[in-house]
Design an enzyme around this catalytic site. Structure first.
Site, PDB file in Angstrom:
ATOM      1  N   GLY A   1      46.961 104.078  18.250  1.00 52.96           N
ATOM      2  CA  GLY A   1      47.361 102.681  18.216  1.00 52.96           C
ATOM      3  C   GLY A   1      48.684 102.413  17.529  1.00 52.96           C
TER       4      GLY A   1
ATOM      5  N   ASN B   1      53.337 118.551  21.334  1.00 48.30           N
ATOM      6  CA  ASN B   1      52.017 119.167  21.438  1.00 48.30           C
ATOM      7  C   ASN B   1      51.432 118.867  22.817  1.00 48.30           C
ATOM      8  OD1 ASN B   1      51.691 120.164  18.612  1.00 48.30           O
ATOM      9  ND2 ASN B   1      51.961 117.990  18.157  1.00 48.30           N
TER      10      ASN B   1
ATOM     11  N   CYS C   1      53.639 105.249  25.952  1.00 49.44           N
ATOM     12  CA  CYS C   1      54.567 106.380  25.806  1.00 49.44           C
ATOM     13  C   CYS C   1      53.994 107.591  26.533  1.00 49.44           C
ATOM     14  CB  CYS C   1      54.799 106.685  24.332  1.00 49.44           C
ATOM     15  SG  CYS C   1      55.432 105.268  23.380  1.00 49.44           S
TER      16      CYS C   1
ATOM     17  N   CYS D   1      49.956 115.914  16.232  1.00 52.09           N
ATOM     18  CA  CYS D   1      50.653 114.672  16.551  1.00 52.09           C
ATOM     19  C   CYS D   1      50.724 114.459  18.063  1.00 52.09           C
ATOM     20  CB  CYS D   1      52.062 114.722  15.970  1.00 52.09           C
ATOM     21  SG  CYS D   1      53.009 113.228  16.249  1.00 52.09           S
TER      22      CYS D   1
ATOM     23  N   CYS E   1      52.457 110.896  24.818  1.00 54.62           N
ATOM     24  CA  CYS E   1      51.386 110.716  23.831  1.00 54.62           C
ATOM     25  C   CYS E   1      50.036 110.650  24.532  1.00 54.62           C
ATOM     26  CB  CYS E   1      51.634 109.429  23.032  1.00 54.62           C
ATOM     27  SG  CYS E   1      50.346 109.068  21.828  1.00 54.62           S
TER      28      CYS E   1
ATOM     29  N   CYS F   1      45.826 102.544  22.780  1.00 56.77           N
ATOM     30  CA  CYS F   1      47.123 102.006  22.389  1.00 56.77           C
ATOM     31  C   CYS F   1      47.636 101.084  23.474  1.00 56.77           C
ATOM     32  CB  CYS F   1      48.133 103.135  22.145  1.00 56.77           C
ATOM     33  SG  CYS F   1      49.704 102.554  21.470  1.00 56.77           S
TER      34      CYS F   1
ATOM     35  N   CYS G   1      45.228 110.856   8.431  1.00 59.28           N
ATOM     36  CA  CYS G   1      45.864 110.142   9.536  1.00 59.28           C
ATOM     37  C   CYS G   1      44.814 109.234  10.158  1.00 59.28           C
ATOM     38  CB  CYS G   1      46.406 111.144  10.553  1.00 59.28           C
ATOM     39  SG  CYS G   1      47.204 110.400  11.981  1.00 59.28           S
TER      40      CYS G   1
ATOM     41  N   GLU H   1      39.787 108.555  16.651  1.00 57.04           N
ATOM     42  CA  GLU H   1      39.861 109.825  15.934  1.00 57.04           C
ATOM     43  C   GLU H   1      40.626 109.662  14.627  1.00 57.04           C
ATOM     44  OE1 GLU H   1      39.274 113.147  19.377  1.00 57.04           O
ATOM     45  OE2 GLU H   1      41.355 112.607  18.926  1.00 57.04           O
TER      46      GLU H   1
END
Length: 370
Positions: free
Chosen positions: A170, A302, A121, A345, A124, A117, A110, A97
């Site tokens: 990533g 988010n 985390c 984010c 995320c 990734c 972005c 994306e």
């Protein structure tokens, strides 16, 4: 998007040096690389016949052995605040994306550097997708190329994308060579001509690669911090177990020193209710960063399905911010953009053929808990 042809060289996959070498193999002079860079990046042209200052003989050579092919846009979503998200297919099993964020006086793109990734985390959404592979140079540059085309701003003087941030899917320092080549192309005066302060690399803290970056490419640096001590950061950002805060911050100091200017490192700090948002955490963050040229970017968390976290309340965020500002740290609270299309984010997910089997392991754990 043209159909991939493995017999053709995709010119988006060549940096300036690679393009000069490719053209040298065709018997052409190095200045032809500058001409091609301008056509490809400043004007967004993918038709060799339209490159009017190239000789007919060179255009014929390029038709025979080269192409300009960006990744395929699968879908385009528009948020109520003007943010645009593209789902981009990079191969038959994977999509990433890319997000464009319009603001007064600037337009930020972005971009992603990996399919999924390799880090894990928990706050995320990208990390929950697992990991497949690094993106090629063409797949990284192709995101910027197709965004400019989609926004209708191919002539350089009309370009809407003024800033590029490696904050998509990533960890860019784990795709070091291609990320550096892409950033250099973005800053090349004959390509996009972005200033080094308008290209930002965001990292979770791959210390050896950060030291290497300081020697080869001068761009703005953002560090995903999210905790003021090793114990908590070990939980939130697992790479901290390999490169703890002391090593990371020392590398940040070396990066700033190597650049010979007064730039600040942006430390990103996601606000998680009851996890890292107390006044004690804020005071610990002040102590951690007080000797660094730092700017703190507070990011309201988010939500995404299955995260297990909640965003800190507005009062908690403002209290946290006030403590940092009172201590002299430049601190801003990021305005959430594109959340109604999952473009904010930490929400980028794409479509990942997970080689790590991370998602499967999580499902097994959830079933075991039940």
């Amino acid at each position: 998007m043209a159909t991939p042809d493995t017999t053709l060289t995709n010119l988006l996959d060549l940096d300036r040096e690679g393009l000069e070498a490719f053209l040298g193999g065709l018997g052409e002079k190095p200045f032809r690389a500058t001409q091609l860079l301008k056509w490809i990046y400043q004007f967004g042209v993918d038709d060799f016949d339209a490159m009017s200052n190239l000789s007919r003989a060179l255009r014929d050579k390029l038709h025979a052995c080269a192409e300009i092919r960006s990744p395929e846009v699968v879908s385009e979503q528009h948020a109520t605040d003007g943010t645009i998200k593209w789902l981009v297919r990079v191969d038959s099993g994977n999509c990433v994306e890319t997000v464009f964020i319009p603001e007064d006086g600037r337009g930020t793109l972005c971009i992603s550097s990996q399919v999924g990734c390799a880090l894990d985390c928990g706050f995320c959404s990208t990390a929950q997708q697992g990991f497949n592979r690094n993106l090629s140079l063409a797949e990284i540059m192709g995101q910027l190329w197709l965004a400019n085309r989609a926004l209708g701003c191919t002539p350089r003087r009309e370009r809407i994308v003024s800033n590029v941030v490696f904050m998509g899917m990533g960890e860019p320092l784990l795709n070091f060579d291609n990320a550096v080549k892409a950033m250099r192309l973005m800053m090349d005066d004959n390509a996009y001509g972005l200033s080094k302060r308008r290209v930002t690399l965001s990292t979770s803290g791959v210390v050896p690669a950060l030291d290497r970056l300081s020697q080869v490419c001068d761009v703005a640096l953002a560090v995903s911090l999210h905790a003021p001590d090793n114990g908590l950061r070990d939980q939130l950002v697992p790479i901290n177990r390999k490169y703890p805060l002391e090593e990371l911050l020392a590398a940040c100091r070396r990066y700033v020193d190597a650049q010979h200017h007064k730039a600040k490192v942006t430390f990103q700090y996601v606000m998680l209710d009851g996890v890292n948002d107390s006044p004690a955490h804020a005071r610990a963050l002040v102590r951690l960063l007080r000797d660094l040229p730092a700017k703190v970017n507070l990011i309201p968390f988010n939500m995404f399905p299955g995260s297990g976290y909640r965003c800190s309340g507005p009062e908690a965020i403002e209290r946290f911010r006030g403590i940092l500002i009172k201590a002299g740290l430049v601190t801003v609270t990021r305005k959430t953009r594109g959340d109604n299309i999952d473009a904010a984010c930490g929400q980028l997910a794409g479509s990942v053929d997970d080689r790590t089997r991370r998602r499967l392991r999580r499902l097994v754990v959830k079933e075991a808990v039940r």
